[in-house]
Design an enzyme around this catalytic site. Structure first.
Site, PDB file in Angstrom:
ATOM      1  N   PHE A 282      86.458  42.566  -5.255  1.00 21.37           N
ATOM      2  CA  PHE A 282      86.063  41.551  -6.238  1.00 21.37           C
ATOM      3  C   PHE A 282      86.298  41.979  -7.683  1.00 21.37           C
ATOM      4  CE2 PHE A 282      82.264  44.233  -6.216  1.00 21.37           C
ATOM      5  CZ  PHE A 282      81.973  44.285  -7.571  1.00 21.37           C
TER       6      PHE A 282
ATOM      7  N   LYS B 234      94.543  38.318   1.518  1.00 26.57           N
ATOM      8  CA  LYS B 234      93.148  37.908   1.678  1.00 26.57           C
ATOM      9  C   LYS B 234      92.383  38.389   0.452  1.00 26.57           C
ATOM     10  CE  LYS B 234      89.367  39.608   2.873  1.00 26.57           C
ATOM     11  NZ  LYS B 234      88.447  38.945   1.961  1.00 26.57           N
TER      12      LYS B 234
ATOM     13  N   GLU C  74      86.266  37.415  -1.051  1.00 26.32           N
ATOM     14  CA  GLU C  74      85.574  36.123  -0.919  1.00 26.32           C
ATOM     15  C   GLU C  74      84.664  35.873  -2.123  1.00 26.32           C
ATOM     16  OE1 GLU C  74      85.315  38.813   0.789  1.00 26.32           O
ATOM     17  OE2 GLU C  74      83.351  39.144   1.708  1.00 26.32           O
ATOM     18  N   LYS C  75      84.369  36.954  -2.891  1.00 26.18           N
ATOM     19  CA  LYS C  75      83.508  36.777  -4.068  1.00 26.18           C
ATOM     20  C   LYS C  75      84.306  36.279  -5.273  1.00 26.18           C
ATOM     21  CE  LYS C  75      80.224  40.211  -2.531  1.00 26.18           C
ATOM     22  NZ  LYS C  75      80.401  41.605  -2.133  1.00 26.18           N
TER      23      LYS C  75
ATOM     24  N   SER D 129      85.798  49.327  -0.799  1.00 23.67           N
ATOM     25  CA  SER D 129      84.839  50.439  -0.738  1.00 23.67           C
ATOM     26  C   SER D 129      85.247  51.471   0.312  1.00 23.67           C
ATOM     27  CB  SER D 129      83.437  49.895  -0.456  1.00 23.67           C
ATOM     28  OG  SER D 129      83.465  49.167   0.743  1.00 23.67           O
TER      29      SER D 129
ATOM     30  N   THR E 274      90.044  53.448  -2.157  1.00 25.36           N
ATOM     31  CA  THR E 274      88.628  53.195  -1.881  1.00 25.36           C
ATOM     32  C   THR E 274      87.701  53.599  -3.033  1.00 25.36           C
ATOM     33  OG1 THR E 274      88.484  55.280  -0.707  1.00 25.36           O
ATOM     34  CG2 THR E 274      89.061  53.380   0.603  1.00 25.36           C
TER      35      THR E 274
ATOM     36  N   CYS F 230      86.733  51.127 -10.515  1.00 25.67           N
ATOM     37  CA  CYS F 230      86.924  52.321  -9.690  1.00 25.67           C
ATOM     38  C   CYS F 230      87.282  53.522 -10.563  1.00 25.67           C
ATOM     39  CB  CYS F 230      88.007  52.082  -8.664  1.00 25.67           C
ATOM     40  SG  CYS F 230      89.605  51.866  -9.425  1.00 25.67           S
TER      41      CYS F 230
ATOM     42  N   GLU G 174      78.283  55.961  -4.717  1.00 25.90           N
ATOM     43  CA  GLU G 174      78.906  55.111  -5.742  1.00 25.90           C
ATOM     44  C   GLU G 174      77.963  53.925  -5.977  1.00 25.90           C
ATOM     45  OE1 GLU G 174      82.260  52.593  -4.602  1.00 25.90           O
ATOM     46  OE2 GLU G 174      83.209  53.027  -6.523  1.00 25.90           O
TER      47      GLU G 174
HETATM   48  P1  NAD Z   1      84.412  45.829  -0.232  1.00 27.82           P
HETATM   49  O1  NAD Z   1      84.838  47.009   0.550  1.00 27.82           O
HETATM   50  O2  NAD Z   1      83.077  45.247   0.030  1.00 27.82           O
HETATM   51  O3  NAD Z   1      85.460  44.625   0.019  1.00 27.82           O
HETATM   52  C1  NAD Z   1      86.845  44.829  -0.095  1.00 27.82           C
HETATM   53  C2  NAD Z   1      87.545  43.883   0.874  1.00 27.82           C
HETATM   54  O4  NAD Z   1      87.190  44.226   2.213  1.00 27.82           O
HETATM   55  C3  NAD Z   1      87.152  42.424   0.665  1.00 27.82           C
HETATM   56  O5  NAD Z   1      88.298  41.626   0.739  1.00 27.82           O
HETATM   57  C4  NAD Z   1      86.167  42.157   1.793  1.00 27.82           C
HETATM   58  O6  NAD Z   1      86.215  40.830   2.265  1.00 27.82           O
HETATM   59  C5  NAD Z   1      86.596  43.111   2.880  1.00 27.82           C
HETATM   60  N1  NAD Z   1      85.463  43.602   3.666  1.00 27.82           N
HETATM   61  C6  NAD Z   1      84.198  43.854   3.223  1.00 27.82           C
HETATM   62  N2  NAD Z   1      83.423  44.328   4.231  1.00 27.82           N
HETATM   63  C7  NAD Z   1      84.215  44.382   5.318  1.00 27.82           C
HETATM   64  C8  NAD Z   1      84.001  44.791   6.678  1.00 27.82           C
HETATM   65  N3  NAD Z   1      82.823  45.222   7.084  1.00 27.82           N
HETATM   66  N4  NAD Z   1      85.036  44.723   7.528  1.00 27.82           N
HETATM   67  C9  NAD Z   1      86.255  44.286   7.135  1.00 27.82           C
HETATM   68  N5  NAD Z   1      86.508  43.873   5.862  1.00 27.82           N
HETATM   69  C10 NAD Z   1      85.513  43.921   4.972  1.00 27.82           C
HETATM   70  O7  NAD Z   1      84.608  46.182  -1.765  1.00 27.82           O
HETATM   71  P2  NAD Z   1      84.169  45.325  -3.032  1.00 27.82           P
HETATM   72  O8  NAD Z   1      82.692  45.395  -3.156  1.00 27.82           O
HETATM   73  O9  NAD Z   1      84.828  44.000  -3.022  1.00 27.82           O
HETATM   74  O10 NAD Z   1      84.872  46.171  -4.206  1.00 27.82           O
HETATM   75  C11 NAD Z   1      84.299  47.300  -4.783  1.00 27.82           C
HETATM   76  C12 NAD Z   1      84.833  48.581  -4.189  1.00 27.82           C
HETATM   77  O11 NAD Z   1      86.242  48.652  -4.352  1.00 27.82           O
HETATM   78  C13 NAD Z   1      84.273  49.823  -4.880  1.00 27.82           C
HETATM   79  O12 NAD Z   1      83.961  50.778  -3.910  1.00 27.82           O
HETATM   80  C14 NAD Z   1      85.433  50.292  -5.747  1.00 27.82           C
HETATM   81  O13 NAD Z   1      85.428  51.666  -6.064  1.00 27.82           O
HETATM   82  C15 NAD Z   1      86.587  49.930  -4.883  1.00 27.82           C
HETATM   83  N6  NAD Z   1      87.821  49.863  -5.653  1.00 27.82           N
HETATM   84  C16 NAD Z   1      88.678  50.916  -5.550  1.00 27.82           C
HETATM   85  C17 NAD Z   1      89.844  50.930  -6.284  1.00 27.82           C
HETATM   86  C18 NAD Z   1      90.776  52.098  -6.196  1.00 27.82           C
HETATM   87  O14 NAD Z   1      91.855  52.026  -6.749  1.00 27.82           O
HETATM   88  N7  NAD Z   1      90.422  53.171  -5.518  1.00 27.82           N
HETATM   89  C19 NAD Z   1      90.139  49.854  -7.138  1.00 27.82           C
HETATM   90  C20 NAD Z   1      89.249  48.795  -7.212  1.00 27.82           C
HETATM   91  C21 NAD Z   1      88.075  48.812  -6.458  1.00 27.82           C
END
Ligand code: NAD
EC number: 1.2.1.27
Length: 490
Positions: A155, A179, A182-183, A232, A254, A287, A385
């Site tokens: 998001f 994909k 969703e937020k 994440s 991540t 991140c 985090e």
């Molecule tokens: P998230 O992991 O909750 O969601 C990311 C994606 O995964 C979304 O599209 C979501 O629909 C999907 N998802 C969520 N839970 C899932 C599950 N149980 N099974 C399958 N798919 C699932 O992350 P977020 O809250 O949207 O974003 C924040 C995170 O992203 C933070 O941890 C941040 O550090 C990380 N991030 C990392 C980078 C990087 O370059 N390393 C860049 C941006 C964000």
């Protein structure tokens, strides 16, 4: 900009058209600054994924054969359109994500950089050759796209992160199923419309909205050859394992816990400015945010006095309002989780030196700048985090102690140092276990020509997004060894 409302049901984009998802399950998309519902996003099914993959597979047959310069021309046109719509897109980012409009517009700029880099695909896709590897024998390699790629995004950067993926994947001749989070699904919607306006053929870029079922649909679908994931740590680990088990290429970027070190010889004002932006900009939901500050003892008191004052001066509010620096976190659940961490920090024995966690307009999901001192590496607030504007401070005597503190973390996206000493910079660079380093700056997010290269549990895979890694990830090579007998010319 389009008007949104709580009755707007978002659709999927398949084969150049907006189509309804095959589901009755929808989730509200909120404006985190006001709590208003902007739209309803479908929880699409594996069948919806299958439809998109089928279309993308068919489109791959023609798109992969379109000449590389012609593909580049469409990207150039797309870049133009994105620049023309930069402010509109920036507002969309702010509306659905909450970050300040300045940051929203800047994020769009970072996304555009990726399109600019991808538009250089004719030179990026060039192979290598060697004219003579044996008598009358030569060798060359050629790059080809790999097929249908699936992209799963978080998001926090609704424009930039999708742009890390689909422009390069498509420029190199692949087709794509995205994909979005969703937020924050609204920006991607506009991104695909503008790409179509630039001349992208139907079926090359598709969007399937949703959550877990769509992710699993992509991971299980044999028509998908590669997965680009950003999100994440735990979800990324799952995506990497499951995608690899199903024999796909996977890159999973991540979570993060980024340490910034300030040494006694640092320029205090520059360090305060850089770290305020890094720790509290985008509500700490970056991140590359500094979430742990490691101060050398000689500078610590003077630094903290200025830093706390600068944090107090931060204007909190709706990111669309002028001069607002700190917008809301993404959802009420994220706010409550952060407040629980503040409680936990106190229970663990950390000292709260600034607590604005409950500041900000009441109607949105606001968390103000919050700072803990006396944090130690056995505390949960150091380990996890938080992804919020909450900063942990640790004081040390020496640079090796500071580096060892950062290296104790399992997450290693970025790390920064503020110092005037070249030898300290060298020690830091050679000994820190993190993939993106900043010297005398707050947020060392690399530009598109360099890989976004997290280490340890901040990345699962081999090839990162962006830079030459991005080109390698989305292509495979044919190496041709050829003998052209020259005897008849003798
Ligand atoms: P998230 O992991 O909750 O969601 C990311 C994606 O995964 C979304 O599209 C979501 O629909 C999907 N998802 C969520 N839970 C899932 C599950 N149980 N099974 C399958 N798919 C699932 O992350 P977020 O809250 O949207 O974003 C924040 C995170 O992203 C933070 O941890 C941040 O550090 C990380 N991030 C990392 C980078 C990087 O370059 N390393 C860049 C941006 C964000």
């Amino acid at each position: 900009m389009e008007k949104f409302n709580k009755n707007l049901k978002l659709k999927n984009f398949i084969d150049g058209e907006w189509v309804e998802a095959d589901t009755t399950e929808y989730e509200p998309v909120y404006n985190p600054a006001t709590g208003e519902v902007l739209a309803q996003v479908p929880h699409s099914t594996k069948d919806d994924v299958e439809k998109a993959v089928k279309v993308a597979k068919k489109a791959f047959k023609t798109w992969s054969k379109v000449s590389v310069p012609k593909r580049a021309k469409i990207l150039f046109k797309y870049q133009q359109l994105l620049v023309e719509h930069q402010e509109e897109l920036g507002k969309l980012v702010t509306l659905e994500n909450g970050k300040s409009l300045k940051e929203g517009i800047a994020e769009v700029g970072r996304g555009i950089e990726n399109v600019e880099y991808a538009a250089g695909v004719p030179s990026l896709m060039m192979g290598d050759s060697l004219s003579t590897i044996a008598t009358d024998v030569e060798a060359a390699n050629y790059r080809y796209p790999i097929g249908v790629v699936g992209g799963i995004t978080p998001f926090n950067f609704p424009m930039m992160v999708p742009c890390w993926m689909f422009p390069m994947a498509i420029a190199t001749g692949n087709t794509f199923v995205l994909k979005p989070s969703e937020k924050t699904p609204l920006t991607s919607r506009r991104l695909v419309e503008l790409f179509m306006e630039a001349g992208l053929p139907a079926g090359v870029l598709n969007i399937v909205n949703g959550a877990v079922d769509v992710v699993n649909g992509l991971l299980e679908n044999s028509g998908i050859k590669a997965i680009s994931f950003v999100g994440s740590e735990k979800v990324g680990e799952y995506v990497y394992k499951k995608g690899s088990e199903n024999l796909k290429r996977v890159q999973a970027l991540t979570g993060a816990k980024n340490h910034t070190i300030v040494l006694d010889d640092a320029d205090i004002d520059a360090a305060v400015k850089g770290i305020i932006s890094s720790s509290f900009g985008s509500a700490g939901e970056r991140c590359m945010a500094t979430s742990v500050l490691v101060l050398q003892n000689g500078i610590a008191d003077k630094f903290m006095a200025k830093f706390i004052q600068a944090a107090k001066d931060i204007k909190i509010g709706n990111g669309l309002d002028k001069d607002v620096f700190l917008g809301p976190v993404i959802r009420d659940g994220n706010k409550q989780r952060t407040l629980n961490y503040v409680k936990k920090g106190l229970e663990e024995g950390a000292r709260l030196v600034l607590d604005e966690s409950e500041q900000g307009p009441k109607e949105g999901y606001f968390v103000g700048p919050t700072i803990f001192e006396d944090v130690t590496t056995d505390m949960q607030i150091w380990k996890d985090e938080m992804f919020a504007p909450v900063l942990s401070v640790i004081r040390v005597d020496t640079l090796p102690e500071a580096v060892a503190t950062a290296n104790a973390s399992e997450l290693a996206n970025g790390a920064c140092i503020f110092t005037d000493s070249a030898s300290s910079v060298r020690y830091f660079r050679e000994n820190i276990d993190a993939g993106m380093l900043g010297i005398n700056l707050g947020v060392p997010a690399p530009i598109a020509v360099f890989p976004f290269s997290g280490w340890k549990n901040s990345f699962f895979g081999t090839l990162h997004v962006n830079g030459k890694d991005g080109v390698d990830f989305y292509t495979h090579k044919k190496v041709v060894t050829a003998r052209y007998d020259q005897k008849r010319f003798k």
